[in-house]
Design a protein around this motif. Structure first.
Motif, PDB file in Angstrom:
ATOM      1  N   LEU A   8     -82.943  47.886 -30.807  1.00  0.00           N
ATOM      2  CA  LEU A   8     -83.650  48.999 -31.423  1.00  0.00           C
ATOM      3  C   LEU A   8     -82.963  49.402 -32.718  1.00  0.00           C
ATOM      4  N   GLY A  35     -88.883  48.419 -30.188  1.00  0.00           N
ATOM      5  CA  GLY A  35     -89.276  48.463 -28.786  1.00  0.00           C
ATOM      6  C   GLY A  35     -90.340  47.436 -28.471  1.00  0.00           C
ATOM      7  N   CYS A  79     -83.033  52.595 -35.806  1.00  0.00           N
ATOM      8  CA  CYS A  79     -83.463  53.944 -36.179  1.00  0.00           C
ATOM      9  C   CYS A  79     -83.024  54.159 -37.620  1.00  0.00           C
ATOM     10  N   GLU A  84     -87.770  55.100 -35.373  1.00  0.00           N
ATOM     11  CA  GLU A  84     -87.290  54.070 -34.451  1.00  0.00           C
ATOM     12  C   GLU A  84     -88.226  52.870 -34.488  1.00  0.00           C
ATOM     13  N   SER A  85     -87.654  51.711 -34.242  1.00  0.00           N
ATOM     14  CA  SER A  85     -88.440  50.485 -34.153  1.00  0.00           C
ATOM     15  C   SER A  85     -87.710  49.498 -33.252  1.00  0.00           C
ATOM     16  N   THR A 128     -89.565  55.094 -29.423  1.00  0.00           N
ATOM     17  CA  THR A 128     -90.132  53.744 -29.327  1.00  0.00           C
ATOM     18  C   THR A 128     -90.128  53.334 -27.864  1.00  0.00           C
ATOM     19  N   GLN A 129     -91.237  52.749 -27.431  1.00  0.00           N
ATOM     20  CA  GLN A 129     -91.399  52.409 -26.017  1.00  0.00           C
ATOM     21  C   GLN A 129     -90.700  51.089 -25.706  1.00  0.00           C
TER      22      GLN A 129
END
Length: 119
Positions: A20, A9, A22, A6-7, A113-114
């Motif tokens: 986001l 965030g 994934c 995931e990216s 991802t936060q």
């Protein structure tokens, strides 16, 4: 090696948007339904949105309907979650999950991802 990464965030102000991604590798992405989950501190993981393997059908948790949109690009082995009108209650770690049922359930998870919504 199976991977879901995931990216996208980060920190966003209330009312803002994030997208986001994934990205999958190590398995046949186009044969798996994909689901986004999230987990806020001190709370159970909850379902956010699902998309079938072809992208033909999507479903959303009630609190996300009209604000979140999930899509996928099977040529790029990637699923997306577009999030709009974010509020502090959307703060959580967001995870993607790949799942299919073949004589049982095969399920893979990303690392998360936060997303933090704060002014």
């Amino acid at each position: 090696q199976v991977q879901l990464v995931e990216s996208g965030g980060g920190l966003v102000q209330p009312g803002g948007s994030l997208r986001l991604s994934c990205t999958a590798s190590g398995f046949t992405f186009s044969t798996y339904d994909m689901t986004w989950y999230r987990q806020a501190p001190g709370k159970q993981r909850e379902l956010v949105a699902t998309i079938t393997k072809t992208g033909a059908t999507t479903n959303y948790a009630d609190s996300m309907k009209g604000r979140f949109t999930t899509s996928r690009d099977n040529a790029e082995n990637t699923v997306y979650l577009e999030m709009n009108s974010l509020n502090p209650e959307d703060t959580a770690v967001y995870y993607c999950n790949a799942k299919k049922r073949v004589f049982g359930v095969i399920s893979y998870w990303g690392q998360g991802t936060q997303v933090t919504v704060s002014s």
